[in-house]
Design a protein around this motif. Sequence first.
Motif, PDB file in Angstrom:
ATOM      1  N   PRO A   1      -0.094  14.987   0.444  1.00 40.56           N
ATOM      2  CA  PRO A   1       0.767  14.519  -0.651  1.00 40.56           C
ATOM      3  C   PRO A   1       0.054  14.309  -1.979  1.00 40.56           C
ATOM      4  CG  PRO A   1       1.126  13.217   1.335  1.00 40.56           C
ATOM      5  CD  PRO A   1      -0.089  14.057   1.569  1.00 40.56           C
ATOM      6  N   ARG A   2      -1.265  14.496  -2.025  1.00 35.44           N
ATOM      7  CA  ARG A   2      -1.951  14.281  -3.294  1.00 35.44           C
ATOM      8  C   ARG A   2      -1.453  15.229  -4.368  1.00 35.44           C
ATOM      9  NH1 ARG A   2      -6.067  17.668  -4.793  1.00 35.44           N
ATOM     10  NH2 ARG A   2      -6.643  19.294  -3.315  1.00 35.44           N
ATOM     11  N   LEU A   3      -0.957  16.417  -3.969  1.00 35.43           N
ATOM     12  CA  LEU A   3      -0.423  17.345  -4.961  1.00 35.43           C
ATOM     13  C   LEU A   3       0.810  16.772  -5.660  1.00 35.43           C
ATOM     14  CD1 LEU A   3      -0.745  20.918  -3.398  1.00 35.43           C
ATOM     15  CD2 LEU A   3      -2.134  19.843  -5.154  1.00 35.43           C
ATOM     16  N   LEU A   4       1.507  15.864  -4.991  1.00 33.72           N
ATOM     17  CA  LEU A   4       2.663  15.232  -5.620  1.00 33.72           C
ATOM     18  C   LEU A   4       2.234  14.179  -6.636  1.00 33.72           C
ATOM     19  CD1 LEU A   4       4.895  14.724  -2.453  1.00 33.72           C
ATOM     20  CD2 LEU A   4       4.785  16.695  -3.986  1.00 33.72           C
ATOM     21  N   LEU A   5       0.964  13.779  -6.594  1.00 35.46           N
ATOM     22  CA  LEU A   5       0.456  12.745  -7.488  1.00 35.46           C
ATOM     23  C   LEU A   5      -0.312  13.319  -8.671  1.00 35.46           C
ATOM     24  CD1 LEU A   5      -1.032  10.503  -4.664  1.00 35.46           C
ATOM     25  CD2 LEU A   5       1.179  10.190  -5.763  1.00 35.46           C
ATOM     26  N   ASP A   6      -0.814  14.534  -8.528  1.00 37.72           N
ATOM     27  CA  ASP A   6      -1.704  15.126  -9.530  1.00 37.72           C
ATOM     28  C   ASP A   6      -1.056  16.382 -10.103  1.00 37.72           C
ATOM     29  OD1 ASP A   6      -3.740  16.183 -11.048  1.00 37.72           O
ATOM     30  OD2 ASP A   6      -5.296  15.853  -9.546  1.00 37.72           O
TER      31      ASP A   6
ATOM     32  N   PHE B   1       6.639   5.338  -5.159  1.00 39.40           N
ATOM     33  CA  PHE B   1       7.096   5.389  -6.551  1.00 39.40           C
ATOM     34  C   PHE B   1       6.460   6.542  -7.324  1.00 39.40           C
ATOM     35  CE2 PHE B   1       7.791   0.515  -6.348  1.00 39.40           C
ATOM     36  CZ  PHE B   1       9.012   0.720  -5.727  1.00 39.40           C
ATOM     37  N   GLN B   2       5.168   6.796  -7.082  1.00 41.80           N
ATOM     38  CA  GLN B   2       4.489   7.857  -7.841  1.00 41.80           C
ATOM     39  C   GLN B   2       4.688   9.233  -7.210  1.00 41.80           C
ATOM     40  OE1 GLN B   2       0.405   6.877  -9.167  1.00 41.80           O
ATOM     41  NE2 GLN B   2       0.806   4.758  -8.571  1.00 41.80           N
ATOM     42  N   GLY B   3       4.431   9.339  -5.914  1.00 42.14           N
ATOM     43  CA  GLY B   3       4.551  10.644  -5.271  1.00 42.14           C
ATOM     44  C   GLY B   3       5.978  11.047  -4.983  1.00 42.14           C
ATOM     45  N   GLY B   4       6.831  10.094  -4.595  1.00 46.04           N
ATOM     46  CA  GLY B   4       8.209  10.415  -4.245  1.00 46.04           C
ATOM     47  C   GLY B   4       9.161  10.370  -5.413  1.00 46.04           C
ATOM     48  N   TYR B   5       9.096   9.289  -6.205  1.00 50.97           N
ATOM     49  CA  TYR B   5      10.029   9.121  -7.316  1.00 50.97           C
ATOM     50  C   TYR B   5       9.531   9.754  -8.605  1.00 50.97           C
ATOM     51  CZ  TYR B   5      12.376   5.596  -4.392  1.00 50.97           C
ATOM     52  OH  TYR B   5      13.039   4.939  -3.388  1.00 50.97           O
TER      53      TYR B   5
ATOM     54  N   ALA C   1      10.761  14.854   1.182  1.00 53.47           N
ATOM     55  CA  ALA C   1      10.139  14.642   2.491  1.00 53.47           C
ATOM     56  C   ALA C   1       9.262  13.396   2.480  1.00 53.47           C
ATOM     57  CB  ALA C   1       9.307  15.863   2.881  1.00 53.47           C
ATOM     58  N   LEU C   2       8.515  13.194   1.396  1.00 54.83           N
ATOM     59  CA  LEU C   2       7.663  12.009   1.302  1.00 54.83           C
ATOM     60  C   LEU C   2       8.506  10.743   1.248  1.00 54.83           C
ATOM     61  CD1 LEU C   2       4.798  10.838   1.013  1.00 54.83           C
ATOM     62  CD2 LEU C   2       5.057  11.078  -1.478  1.00 54.83           C
ATOM     63  N   VAL C   3       9.587  10.777   0.461  1.00 55.57           N
ATOM     64  CA  VAL C   3      10.458   9.612   0.345  1.00 55.57           C
ATOM     65  C   VAL C   3      11.056   9.254   1.698  1.00 55.57           C
ATOM     66  CG1 VAL C   3      12.618   8.757  -0.650  1.00 55.57           C
ATOM     67  CG2 VAL C   3      10.956   9.931  -2.100  1.00 55.57           C
ATOM     68  N   ARG C   4      11.569  10.269   2.405  1.00 52.60           N
ATOM     69  CA  ARG C   4      12.180   9.993   3.711  1.00 52.60           C
ATOM     70  C   ARG C   4      11.151   9.425   4.690  1.00 52.60           C
ATOM     71  NH1 ARG C   4      14.606  15.042   2.750  1.00 52.60           N
ATOM     72  NH2 ARG C   4      13.157  16.031   4.208  1.00 52.60           N
ATOM     73  N   SER C   5       9.939   9.943   4.651  1.00 56.51           N
ATOM     74  CA  SER C   5       8.900   9.473   5.567  1.00 56.51           C
ATOM     75  C   SER C   5       8.554   8.009   5.307  1.00 56.51           C
ATOM     76  CB  SER C   5       7.642  10.341   5.421  1.00 56.51           C
ATOM     77  OG  SER C   5       7.924  11.701   5.690  1.00 56.51           O
ATOM     78  N   ILE C   6       8.360   7.664   4.033  1.00 57.84           N
ATOM     79  CA  ILE C   6       8.021   6.273   3.709  1.00 57.84           C
ATOM     80  C   ILE C   6       9.208   5.357   3.962  1.00 57.84           C
ATOM     81  CG2 ILE C   6       7.285   4.713   1.863  1.00 57.84           C
ATOM     82  CD1 ILE C   6       5.712   6.999   0.656  1.00 57.84           C
TER      83      ILE C   6
ATOM     84  N   PHE D   1       0.799  -1.219   0.000  1.00 57.20           N
ATOM     85  CA  PHE D   1       0.000   0.000   0.000  1.00 57.20           C
ATOM     86  C   PHE D   1       0.838   1.278   0.000  1.00 57.20           C
ATOM     87  CE2 PHE D   1      -3.309  -2.954   1.188  1.00 57.20           C
ATOM     88  CZ  PHE D   1      -4.405  -2.450   0.515  1.00 57.20           C
ATOM     89  N   TYR D   2       2.106   1.209   0.358  1.00 56.56           N
ATOM     90  CA  TYR D   2       2.910   2.431   0.390  1.00 56.56           C
ATOM     91  C   TYR D   2       3.984   2.485  -0.679  1.00 56.56           C
ATOM     92  CZ  TYR D   2       0.408   4.106   4.368  1.00 56.56           C
ATOM     93  OH  TYR D   2      -0.598   4.584   5.157  1.00 56.56           O
ATOM     94  N   LEU D   3       4.324   1.367  -1.307  1.00 59.51           N
ATOM     95  CA  LEU D   3       5.252   1.444  -2.435  1.00 59.51           C
ATOM     96  C   LEU D   3       4.657   2.213  -3.613  1.00 59.51           C
ATOM     97  CD1 LEU D   3       7.075  -2.015  -2.519  1.00 59.51           C
ATOM     98  CD2 LEU D   3       7.963   0.208  -1.796  1.00 59.51           C
ATOM     99  N   PRO D   4       3.355   2.047  -3.970  1.00 56.53           N
ATOM    100  CA  PRO D   4       2.812   2.891  -5.045  1.00 56.53           C
ATOM    101  C   PRO D   4       2.908   4.379  -4.724  1.00 56.53           C
ATOM    102  CG  PRO D   4       1.359   1.037  -4.644  1.00 56.53           C
ATOM    103  CD  PRO D   4       2.380   1.013  -3.541  1.00 56.53           C
ATOM    104  N   LEU D   5       2.645   4.757  -3.474  1.00 56.93           N
ATOM    105  CA  LEU D   5       2.768   6.167  -3.084  1.00 56.93           C
ATOM    106  C   LEU D   5       4.217   6.624  -3.168  1.00 56.93           C
ATOM    107  CD1 LEU D   5       1.346   8.685  -1.956  1.00 56.93           C
ATOM    108  CD2 LEU D   5       1.770   7.796   0.339  1.00 56.93           C
TER     109      LEU D   5
END
Length: 518
Positions: free
Chosen positions: A447-452, A294-298, A480-485, A288-292
């Motif tokens: 973090p939705r802004l990082l996805l859209d 890869f998409q939001g962080g990477y 910040a998102l990458v470090r958190s996950i 559930f957090y790898l998609p977030l």
Amino acid sequence: MSAPADRPWRESLLAMLGISLVLMLSALDQTVIGNALPSIVADLHGFELYAWVATGYLLASVVTIPIFGRLGDYYGRKPFVLVAAAVFTLASLLCAAAPSMLWLVIGRGAQGVGGGILIGTAFACVPELFPDTRQRLRWQMLLSAAFSVVNAAGPTLGGVLTETWGWRAVFYLNLPLGAVAFFCVWRYLPHFKPPQRLHGRLDWPGALLIALALGGLQLFVEWLPHADMALASLAIGSLALAAFAGLWWWERRIADPLLPPALFHDPALRCLFVLSVLSGAVMFVLLFYLPLLFQGGYGYSPKEAGLLITPLVLCITLGAIVNGRIVARLVNPNRLPQIGFALLLLTCLGLAACGRHASFGWMLALMFSGGLGFGFIFMNLTLFTQTLAARAHLGIATALLQSLRLVGGLLGTAIAGSLVSGLYRSAVTGLFSVHGAQAHVQAFSDPRLLLDAQARLVPLRQMAAAGHDAAMLLDGARDALVRSIDIGIGGCAVLALLALWHLRRLPTVDLHTATPRA
């Protein structure tokens, strides 16, 4: 009807087809939706309910699995598998029509009820069809081979459906599959009635205490990081603790408990139950957090993220197939889950350490390693439990093992959700404060802004107009998102290490036993 010693090959194949289809229905939903979640959040908003899309499903499943596992011991399993296929299919329609995140969470809870009935009954059909361990292994390998198609296609299919027709297509996909699964179970799965009806009635007080304990535990974990919910979280935590204590007291005093104490008196079964909790926590956090990540962080697209996650779910099946070929030949079959948890440890450490700039090939290798690890773990935990459990407790033991895996997933995703949300918001607030952009921090606290890309156009323009380096701040939010996950994934590495240590306490399991113990 009672299970014959040897069934004709065609009847066995068609029976396993029905079982595999209903189980694949649940498996497909789990692998497809994980990659669609970021797009769902971007469309429906409500990032605070991101974890509830997972945990709502898990909570409903956790409560229903032991109840229907026990009902299957009473009345046979086929009627409940049929009900499960119908409930799951109708709940998928509810999810597809969701106008808000809250509606989706409710629909996912309904799916969890159907999925819980499936897990609580369908897995226990296999040892009834095939009492001999070696024969059961051969058919379980067939089941694993069928899963390979679903697991391999799930993440990529989720990305393609989301990009082409939108995330709702992920749930509409379940409707025709559910109809086919229902027909196959109704037509081909035999109805094995128990040799004699168990005495007493279902332990409804025990079921209520399980619901209160697990539901309270989830709410406690979800609310604990929020200062304005401190009193409520303490109250609900106290309720959960009291429900656990009441459950322990009640189950020891009734004639036919939902959770027979004999299961927990066996040190080997206790060990397997703990390992199921730990492995479930690691699996669901990653799914559930790898998609977030890869998409939001990477910054990968849903399709690219799906291609990355495909080896993880594909190799779960590959590992199970390899495992099934060799486990019965080993003097000490415990070595295989030891290898599995070691691979999980290496995978989590690699993911937590590699950062945003890791190569695509390196990420694929880590997904391959993690999938093999899960494949060496899950099949053996089920096989060991069905070998060690008494026949009278076969259904509830199998259901409890699956339920505890979901308990681990529930706790893992709830804790990871609170951790990731809190760390991300804190890091973004600090970043924007350092650069004097406090007025814009609210927009990026979700973090939705990082996805859209479309949703972040206006905030980026406003920051640029105010004289801020919008690109730098966006990149800092991704960091910040990458470090958190990554911190959450590091916690998974700790759990894998703990499982390796705990596995040393499991006595060598003898698989050369024709049937579960009487």
